[in-house]
Design a protein around this motif. Structure first.
Motif, short mmCIF file in Angstrom:
data_model
loop_
_atom_site.label_atom_id
_atom_site.label_comp_id
_atom_site.label_asym_id
_atom_site.label_seq_id
_atom_site.Cartn_x
_atom_site.Cartn_y
_atom_site.Cartn_z
N GLN A 46 8.21 37.33 63.49
CA GLN A 46 7.07 38.68 63.70
C GLN A 46 6.48 38.96 62.32
OE1 GLN A 46 8.23 42.22 65.35
NE2 GLN A 46 7.00 43.82 64.31
N ASN A 48 4.14 41.41 59.67
CA ASN A 48 3.55 43.44 59.29
C ASN A 48 2.23 43.23 59.32
OD1 ASN A 48 5.43 43.03 61.83
ND2 ASN A 48 7.21 44.22 60.45
N SER A 50 0.53 46.11 57.03
CA SER A 50 1.52 47.83 56.35
C SER A 50 -0.21 47.87 55.27
CB SER A 50 2.89 48.16 56.08
OG SER A 50 3.27 49.52 55.32
N ARG A 58 7.64 53.49 51.64
CA ARG A 58 7.54 53.59 53.11
C ARG A 58 8.84 52.83 52.45
NH1 ARG A 58 3.65 52.64 57.16
NH2 ARG A 58 1.20 52.99 56.53
N HIS A 61 13.94 51.47 54.95
CA HIS A 61 15.16 50.88 56.57
C HIS A 61 15.18 49.70 56.30
CE1 HIS A 61 10.73 53.62 56.93
NE2 HIS A 61 11.43 54.04 56.39
N LYS A 70 13.57 39.56 55.45
CA LYS A 70 11.45 40.13 55.72
C LYS A 70 11.35 39.55 54.00
CE LYS A 70 12.23 44.44 57.62
NZ LYS A 70 13.35 46.40 56.89
N HIS A 117 15.08 47.98 53.04
CA HIS A 117 13.70 48.03 52.48
C HIS A 117 12.42 48.85 52.53
CE1 HIS A 117 8.89 46.00 52.43
NE2 HIS A 117 9.68 45.88 51.04
N GLY A 118 12.00 49.34 51.10
CA GLY A 118 10.90 50.36 51.04
C GLY A 118 10.19 49.88 49.91
N PHE A 119 8.29 50.86 49.82
CA PHE A 119 7.61 50.30 49.17
C PHE A 119 7.40 51.56 48.78
CE2 PHE A 119 4.32 49.78 51.05
CZ PHE A 119 4.40 49.50 52.26
N TYR A 130 4.55 41.36 55.85
CA TYR A 130 5.15 40.36 55.11
C TYR A 130 5.79 39.89 57.25
CZ TYR A 130 7.12 45.83 57.38
OH TYR A 130 6.80 46.56 57.95
N TYR A 136 11.15 44.13 65.58
CA TYR A 136 11.40 45.33 65.27
C TYR A 136 11.78 45.79 66.61
CZ TYR A 136 9.95 49.83 65.20
OH TYR A 136 9.81 51.15 65.63
N GLU A 141 16.99 51.11 64.39
CA GLU A 141 16.42 51.24 63.49
C GLU A 141 17.70 52.41 62.14
OE1 GLU A 141 11.81 52.21 62.17
OE2 GLU A 141 12.08 50.09 61.33
N LYS A 165 9.98 61.22 59.06
CA LYS A 165 10.58 60.53 59.38
C LYS A 165 11.55 60.12 57.99
CE LYS A 165 10.81 55.92 60.13
NZ LYS A 165 11.30 55.03 60.43
N ASP A 166 10.85 60.14 57.20
CA ASP A 166 11.61 58.96 55.98
C ASP A 166 11.85 60.11 54.86
OD1 ASP A 166 9.03 56.19 55.14
OD2 ASP A 166 11.16 56.58 56.66
C1 LIG Z 1 8.33 48.61 61.55
C2 LIG Z 1 7.56 48.37 63.10
C3 LIG Z 1 6.68 49.99 63.44
N1 LIG Z 1 5.89 49.55 64.43
C4 LIG Z 1 5.49 51.20 65.03
C5 LIG Z 1 6.32 51.73 65.19
C6 LIG Z 1 5.34 53.36 64.85
O1 LIG Z 1 4.72 53.84 65.96
C7 LIG Z 1 4.31 52.96 63.62
C8 LIG Z 1 4.55 53.43 62.52
O2 LIG Z 1 5.75 52.96 62.01
P1 LIG Z 1 6.95 52.71 61.03
O3 LIG Z 1 6.46 54.60 60.76
O4 LIG Z 1 8.46 52.95 60.83
O5 LIG Z 1 6.42 52.08 59.93
P2 LIG Z 1 6.65 51.92 58.51
O6 LIG Z 1 7.59 53.36 58.20
O7 LIG Z 1 6.42 51.45 57.78
O8 LIG Z 1 7.89 51.61 58.36
C9 LIG Z 1 8.57 50.08 57.71
O9 LIG Z 1 8.47 50.52 56.81
C10 LIG Z 1 9.48 49.51 56.02
C11 LIG Z 1 9.29 48.97 54.92
C12 LIG Z 1 10.00 48.11 56.52
O10 LIG Z 1 10.34 47.56 55.48
C13 LIG Z 1 10.33 48.07 57.70
O11 LIG Z 1 9.12 46.51 58.59
C14 LIG Z 1 9.78 49.09 58.92
O12 LIG Z 1 10.80 50.43 58.79
O13 LIG Z 1 4.46 51.44 63.90
C15 LIG Z 1 5.63 48.42 65.38
O14 LIG Z 1 5.24 48.44 66.43
N2 LIG Z 1 7.12 47.44 65.19
C16 LIG Z 1 7.50 47.32 63.87
O15 LIG Z 1 7.96 46.57 63.28
#
Ligand SMILES: Cc1cn([C@H]2C[C@H](O)[C@@H](COP(=O)(O)OP(=O)(O)O[C@H]3O[C@H](C)C(=O)[C@H](O)[C@H]3O)O2)c(=O)[nH]c1=O
Length: 177
Positions: A46, A48, A50, A58, A61, A70, A117-119, A130, A136, A141, A165-166
């Motif tokens: 996959q 991604n 972002s 972020r 997670h 990743k 992971h986070g950044f 990534y 996912y 999670e 959430k975070d």
């Molecule tokens: C991660 C992910 C999210 N989504 C959807 C779910 C939510 O509706 C929306 C935002 O998701 P979220 O707020 O969890 O996104 P991040 O906060 O960037 O989460 C990521 O942040 C850290 C840095 C990570 O390494 C992970 O890949 C992941 O947890 O995208 C998807 O459809 N597919 C995915 O793989």
């Protein structure tokens, strides 16, 4: 390609070649045969993309039962990228490692399965691309708070914006119970 070990076994910094000329540059972002030397032996299934504005954090997670390896790349801007070892029994369990990744240096960070992971975004905007070794699965999670006192991750600046959430994530120990 240079492969640089970090203090967390299996988490490595990769420096692929970037071919610059008067037009710009060309860089291969992934080549399975070469990246297997870095320990990336599982298929990456996959991609991604972002995008975040300055001050966004972020993380942190992870996926509990379908842990994702990743391969982190930054296509635009700059981030401070952090991996936390959460592999049961690991000699560096609960330890973190951070790297500055930006569009300006050909550097990628590989986190094998078993890391959180986070950044944190340092530039006005950051595009992070990534690849992951597992799909996912929202139900799988887990997360913990970015400023957990036990982990004491040395973020270069304070974050300005997190998801709800975070911001409400549990502490590290609680999240991994
Ligand atoms: C991660 C992910 C999210 N989504 C959807 C779910 C939510 O509706 C929306 C935002 O998701 P979220 O707020 O969890 O996104 P991040 O906060 O960037 O989460 C990521 O942040 C850290 C840095 C990570 O390494 C992970 O890949 C992941 O947890 O995208 C998807 O459809 N597919 C995915 O793989």
């Amino acid at each position: 390609m240079n492969i640089i070990n970090t203090p967390l076994a299996g988490c490595v910094l990769l420096e692929p070649k970037r071919f610059s000329d008067k037009r710009g540059f060309f860089q291969e972002m992934f080549r399975a045969a070469d990246y297997s030397a870095a320990g990336i032996n599982t298929p990456l299934v996959q991609d991604n993309w972002s995008r975040s504005v300055k001050g966004v954090l972020r993380g942190m997670h992870f996926q509990r039962n379908h842990a994702q390896g990743k391969l982190i790349s930054v296509l635009r801007g700059e981030i401070f990228d952090v991996a936390v070892d959460i592999r049961p029994g690991s000699a560096t369990f609960g330890q973190w490692h951070g790297e500055y990744l930006s569009e300006h240096q050909p550097r990628q960070l590989w986190l094998p399965p078993g890391f959180a992971h986070g950044f944190l975004v340092l530039s006005d905007v950051a595009d992070v691309l990534y690849k992951t070794s597992q799909y996912y699965q929202a139900s799988d999670e887990g997360s913990f708070i970015w400023n957990d006192a036990d982990l004491a991750i040395a973020w270069p600046v304070m974050p300005k914006l997190l998801s709800d959430k975070d911001a409400a994530a549990p502490g590290f120990k609680q999240a991994l119970r």
